[in-house]
Design a protein around this motif. Sequence first.
Motif, PDB file in Angstrom:
ATOM      1  N   CYS A 174       1.742  23.260   8.208  1.00 36.40           N
ATOM      2  CA  CYS A 174       2.294  21.931   7.901  1.00 36.40           C
ATOM      3  C   CYS A 174       1.254  20.869   8.224  1.00 36.40           C
ATOM      4  CB  CYS A 174       3.609  21.688   8.624  1.00 36.40           C
ATOM      5  SG  CYS A 174       3.718  22.259  10.303  1.00 36.40           S
ATOM      6  N   CYS A 175       1.123  19.894   7.317  1.00 41.53           N
ATOM      7  CA  CYS A 175       0.038  18.917   7.408  1.00 41.53           C
ATOM      8  C   CYS A 175       0.535  17.528   7.064  1.00 41.53           C
ATOM      9  CB  CYS A 175      -1.049  19.198   6.374  1.00 41.53           C
ATOM     10  SG  CYS A 175      -1.380  20.905   6.061  1.00 41.53           S
ATOM     11  N   SER A 176      -0.147  16.539   7.626  1.00 44.77           N
ATOM     12  CA  SER A 176       0.133  15.156   7.266  1.00 44.77           C
ATOM     13  C   SER A 176      -1.002  14.607   6.417  1.00 44.77           C
ATOM     14  CB  SER A 176       0.258  14.288   8.516  1.00 44.77           C
ATOM     15  OG  SER A 176       1.424  14.625   9.233  1.00 44.77           O
ATOM     16  N   GLY A 177      -0.637  13.940   5.336  1.00 46.70           N
ATOM     17  CA  GLY A 177      -1.601  13.161   4.567  1.00 46.70           C
ATOM     18  C   GLY A 177      -1.420  11.731   5.052  1.00 46.70           C
ATOM     19  N   ILE A 178      -2.481  11.182   5.657  1.00 40.86           N
ATOM     20  CA  ILE A 178      -2.375   9.793   6.148  1.00 40.86           C
ATOM     21  C   ILE A 178      -2.827   8.890   5.006  1.00 40.86           C
ATOM     22  CG2 ILE A 178      -3.048   8.179   7.983  1.00 40.86           C
ATOM     23  CD1 ILE A 178      -3.694  10.660   9.724  1.00 40.86           C
ATOM     24  N   LEU A 179      -1.860   8.537   4.173  1.00 42.38           N
ATOM     25  CA  LEU A 179      -2.196   7.813   2.951  1.00 42.38           C
ATOM     26  C   LEU A 179      -2.172   6.308   3.171  1.00 42.38           C
ATOM     27  CD1 LEU A 179      -1.887  10.642   1.805  1.00 42.38           C
ATOM     28  CD2 LEU A 179      -0.702   9.669  -0.160  1.00 42.38           C
ATOM     29  N   PHE A 180      -3.220   5.667   2.678  1.00 41.40           N
ATOM     30  CA  PHE A 180      -3.263   4.207   2.677  1.00 41.40           C
ATOM     31  C   PHE A 180      -2.471   3.729   1.449  1.00 41.40           C
ATOM     32  CE2 PHE A 180      -6.320   2.775   5.999  1.00 41.40           C
ATOM     33  CZ  PHE A 180      -6.431   3.994   6.634  1.00 41.40           C
ATOM     34  N   ASN A 181      -2.233   2.420   1.375  1.00 43.04           N
ATOM     35  CA  ASN A 181      -1.355   1.884   0.313  1.00 43.04           C
ATOM     36  C   ASN A 181      -1.794   2.372  -1.071  1.00 43.04           C
ATOM     37  OD1 ASN A 181      -1.387   0.084   2.678  1.00 43.04           O
ATOM     38  ND2 ASN A 181       0.055  -1.145   1.490  1.00 43.04           N
ATOM     39  N   LEU A 211       5.860 -18.160  -7.337  1.00 46.16           N
ATOM     40  CA  LEU A 211       5.924 -16.913  -6.562  1.00 46.16           C
ATOM     41  C   LEU A 211       5.811 -17.270  -5.078  1.00 46.16           C
ATOM     42  CD1 LEU A 211       5.483 -13.806  -6.004  1.00 46.16           C
ATOM     43  CD2 LEU A 211       3.061 -14.203  -6.541  1.00 46.16           C
ATOM     44  N   TYR A 212       6.734 -16.788  -4.258  1.00 50.11           N
ATOM     45  CA  TYR A 212       6.703 -17.042  -2.816  1.00 50.11           C
ATOM     46  C   TYR A 212       6.221 -15.798  -2.099  1.00 50.11           C
ATOM     47  CZ  TYR A 212       9.199 -21.318  -3.799  1.00 50.11           C
ATOM     48  OH  TYR A 212       9.528 -22.563  -4.284  1.00 50.11           O
ATOM     49  N   LEU A 213       5.154 -15.936  -1.316  1.00 51.45           N
ATOM     50  CA  LEU A 213       4.573 -14.809  -0.584  1.00 51.45           C
ATOM     51  C   LEU A 213       4.508 -15.109   0.904  1.00 51.45           C
ATOM     52  CD1 LEU A 213       1.581 -13.905  -2.946  1.00 51.45           C
ATOM     53  CD2 LEU A 213       3.676 -12.575  -2.627  1.00 51.45           C
ATOM     54  N   GLY A 214       4.218 -14.064   1.694  1.00 46.29           N
ATOM     55  CA  GLY A 214       4.039 -14.222   3.137  1.00 46.29           C
ATOM     56  C   GLY A 214       2.562 -14.359   3.474  1.00 46.29           C
ATOM     57  N   ASN A 215       2.052 -13.418   4.286  1.00 50.76           N
ATOM     58  CA  ASN A 215       0.685 -13.498   4.785  1.00 50.76           C
ATOM     59  C   ASN A 215      -0.356 -13.182   3.695  1.00 50.76           C
ATOM     60  OD1 ASN A 215      -1.648 -13.383   6.228  1.00 50.76           O
ATOM     61  ND2 ASN A 215      -0.978 -11.769   7.635  1.00 50.76           N
ATOM     62  N   LEU A 216      -1.047 -14.225   3.221  1.00 46.75           N
ATOM     63  CA  LEU A 216      -2.023 -14.049   2.130  1.00 46.75           C
ATOM     64  C   LEU A 216      -3.325 -13.438   2.633  1.00 46.75           C
ATOM     65  CD1 LEU A 216      -1.603 -17.534   0.391  1.00 46.75           C
ATOM     66  CD2 LEU A 216      -0.721 -15.341  -0.427  1.00 46.75           C
ATOM     67  N   ASP A 217      -3.552 -13.507   3.957  1.00 45.92           N
ATOM     68  CA  ASP A 217      -4.817 -13.011   4.530  1.00 45.92           C
ATOM     69  C   ASP A 217      -4.788 -11.515   4.824  1.00 45.92           C
ATOM     70  OD1 ASP A 217      -6.192 -15.475   4.643  1.00 45.92           O
ATOM     71  OD2 ASP A 217      -4.912 -16.065   6.331  1.00 45.92           O
ATOM     72  N   SER A 218      -3.612 -10.914   4.738  1.00 43.59           N
ATOM     73  CA  SER A 218      -3.489  -9.503   5.073  1.00 43.59           C
ATOM     74  C   SER A 218      -4.427  -8.656   4.192  1.00 43.59           C
ATOM     75  CB  SER A 218      -2.027  -9.089   4.849  1.00 43.59           C
ATOM     76  OG  SER A 218      -1.824  -7.835   5.396  1.00 43.59           O
ATOM     77  N   LEU A 219      -5.095  -7.703   4.838  1.00 50.65           N
ATOM     78  CA  LEU A 219      -6.090  -6.881   4.124  1.00 50.65           C
ATOM     79  C   LEU A 219      -5.565  -5.460   3.958  1.00 50.65           C
ATOM     80  CD1 LEU A 219      -9.160  -8.107   6.183  1.00 50.65           C
ATOM     81  CD2 LEU A 219      -8.754  -8.607   3.756  1.00 50.65           C
ATOM     82  N   ARG A 220      -5.704  -4.936   2.751  1.00 48.83           N
ATOM     83  CA  ARG A 220      -5.252  -3.582   2.476  1.00 48.83           C
ATOM     84  C   ARG A 220      -6.309  -2.807   1.691  1.00 48.83           C
ATOM     85  NH1 ARG A 220      -2.094  -4.591   5.655  1.00 48.83           N
ATOM     86  NH2 ARG A 220       0.136  -4.173   5.818  1.00 48.83           N
ATOM     87  N   ASP A 221      -6.218  -1.483   1.825  1.00 52.84           N
ATOM     88  CA  ASP A 221      -7.052  -0.555   1.059  1.00 52.84           C
ATOM     89  C   ASP A 221      -6.110   0.028   0.002  1.00 52.84           C
ATOM     90  OD1 ASP A 221      -8.187   1.879   0.184  1.00 52.84           O
ATOM     91  OD2 ASP A 221      -9.328   2.094   2.043  1.00 52.84           O
ATOM     92  N   TRP A 222      -6.140  -0.576  -1.211  1.00 57.19           N
ATOM     93  CA  TRP A 222      -5.172  -0.215  -2.246  1.00 57.19           C
ATOM     94  C   TRP A 222      -5.743   0.796  -3.244  1.00 57.19           C
ATOM     95  CZ3 TRP A 222      -4.724  -5.915  -1.652  1.00 57.19           C
ATOM     96  CH2 TRP A 222      -3.487  -6.313  -1.136  1.00 57.19           C
ATOM     97  N   GLY A 223      -5.039   1.907  -3.451  1.00 52.49           N
ATOM     98  CA  GLY A 223      -5.445   2.884  -4.464  1.00 52.49           C
ATOM     99  C   GLY A 223      -4.346   3.076  -5.491  1.00 52.49           C
ATOM    100  N   TYR A 224      -4.601   3.997  -6.432  1.00 51.61           N
ATOM    101  CA  TYR A 224      -3.653   4.242  -7.529  1.00 51.61           C
ATOM    102  C   TYR A 224      -2.829   5.494  -7.191  1.00 51.61           C
ATOM    103  CZ  TYR A 224      -2.075   4.779 -12.410  1.00 51.61           C
ATOM    104  OH  TYR A 224      -1.319   4.881 -13.555  1.00 51.61           O
ATOM    105  N   ALA A 225      -1.507   5.342  -7.193  1.00 52.49           N
ATOM    106  CA  ALA A 225      -0.611   6.430  -6.773  1.00 52.49           C
ATOM    107  C   ALA A 225      -0.849   7.733  -7.538  1.00 52.49           C
ATOM    108  CB  ALA A 225       0.841   5.987  -6.930  1.00 52.49           C
ATOM    109  N   LYS A 226      -1.151   7.601  -8.826  1.00 56.96           N
ATOM    110  CA  LYS A 226      -1.334   8.801  -9.643  1.00 56.96           C
ATOM    111  C   LYS A 226      -2.516   9.636  -9.136  1.00 56.96           C
ATOM    112  CE  LYS A 226      -0.889   9.868 -14.486  1.00 56.96           C
ATOM    113  NZ  LYS A 226      -0.853   9.358 -15.828  1.00 56.96           N
ATOM    114  N   ASP A 227      -3.551   8.962  -8.637  1.00 54.36           N
ATOM    115  CA  ASP A 227      -4.710   9.678  -8.079  1.00 54.36           C
ATOM    116  C   ASP A 227      -4.352  10.311  -6.732  1.00 54.36           C
ATOM    117  OD1 ASP A 227      -6.067   8.586 -10.219  1.00 54.36           O
ATOM    118  OD2 ASP A 227      -7.049   7.018  -9.039  1.00 54.36           O
TER     119      ASP A 227
END
Length: 373
Positions: A174-181, A211-227
Amino acid sequence: MSKTALITGVTGQDGSYLSEFLLAKGYEVHGIIRRSSVDYRERIAHLEGKPHFHLHYADMSDSMSLVKLVGKVQPDEIYNLAAQSHVQVSFDAPEFTADVDAVGVLRVLEAVRTNHLEKTCRIYQASTSELYGKVEEVPQSETTPFHPYSPYAVAKLYGYWIIKEYREAYNMFCCSGILFNHESERRGETFVTRKITLAAARIAHGKQDCLYLGNLDSLRDWGYAKDYVECMWLILQHEKPEDFVIATGIQHSVREFATLAFRHAGIELRWEGEGIEEVGVVKNLTPSSPQEREPGKGVKIGDIVVRVSPDFYRPTDVVNLLGDPSKAKRELGWNPQKTSFEQLVQLMVEHDMRKVTHEHYNLAEYLEKGIVK
Ligand code: NAP
Ligand code: F7E
């Protein structure tokens, strides 16, 4: 002999892509669904009725349903994707989140042991970059210390450790994939990327003002779900059970995502002000934008189309996620940048521009016809 996979969370973004991926590999695919008063199966409706795709009622909070189902299906592989996956919602429903996202993992592991499948059944656990939370180093790798920073992350941390514990105590694979966004045209509409791409499309077509948003400075490592679903499978095909960070290794802010998404919708933004006063103003409209085609309709130069609202601030927010995918690249041969950030934003906006202009838009129908990938 074809392999049999059981997917929890099959109706979700990742579950739908993973089902397609495994069916294409010749798997017999079984998915868990739960009763709901509304139709929530649009992401997998195009797969229903296919001979190798089967759905069963069960629930992550119901041990017996999981024990019975694992016994019936006798899976070679389980992909545990089911979760209350919204970080902000986990502050409002922390107990439910803990039950499903933490104890739910234990229930799956025990269902496998109860059915004496621990020597043959491999288990993938959908872990998350949220474990790094209030980050202790940048970028984050498999060796970075965890510092969960929401009820969701704390629940997922239990999932991570119980997977590791069963691996060591019972020698289970059993394994965990630590997936980023990871995002897509099928992403839930309240996650920030999809909220932005849908709003940009609606604003471009004069169907929404702001469009109303929250924290605009938040940084993410975004990838494509299909990949990313390919990696879930690769992790279970690896010779030994190990945990992997899955990320692109590239970071952007929420503001950058919004700027690019609006650009693809034909609206060039400029940002003014700071903090709660910050606004996104229309600087220019590109010639091919919908407003140019329909004079008088939609936004004009100088309009404020993005505002900040404290409603979308979190009691504790994770603001600096950047993954180091070296191990997955080296040991699984996975390409972390198959789909670039620019391509991801473009494909999401193009999809949502189509969605907002088609009155009778139906994801299931579009997937069936291959219009939406
Ligand atoms: P998602 O779209 O929110 O899907 C979640 C799935 O879990 C849905 O199928 C949902 O069913 C199911 N579920 C929730 N509670 C359940 C319960 N009590 N019993 C049975 N099923 C239940 O999430 P996703 O983006 O595909 O993510 C998949 C997994 O990866 C989740 O565990 C998430 O926490 C994790 N993750 C996601 C990301 C990301 O960026 N997407 C990154 C890291 C980790 P309904 O359709 O009935 O609600
Ligand atoms: O927020 C900020 C927000 O909700 C991203 C889940 O799939 O990925 C996801 O969790 C960032 C946060 O995703 C809004 O404060 C600003 O800093 O899109 P999100 P998330 O919290 O990163 C991880 C890896 C998972 O495991 C989760 O399951 O964007 N933000 N303004 C906003 N976020 C939202 N939702 N809405 C806003 O208006």
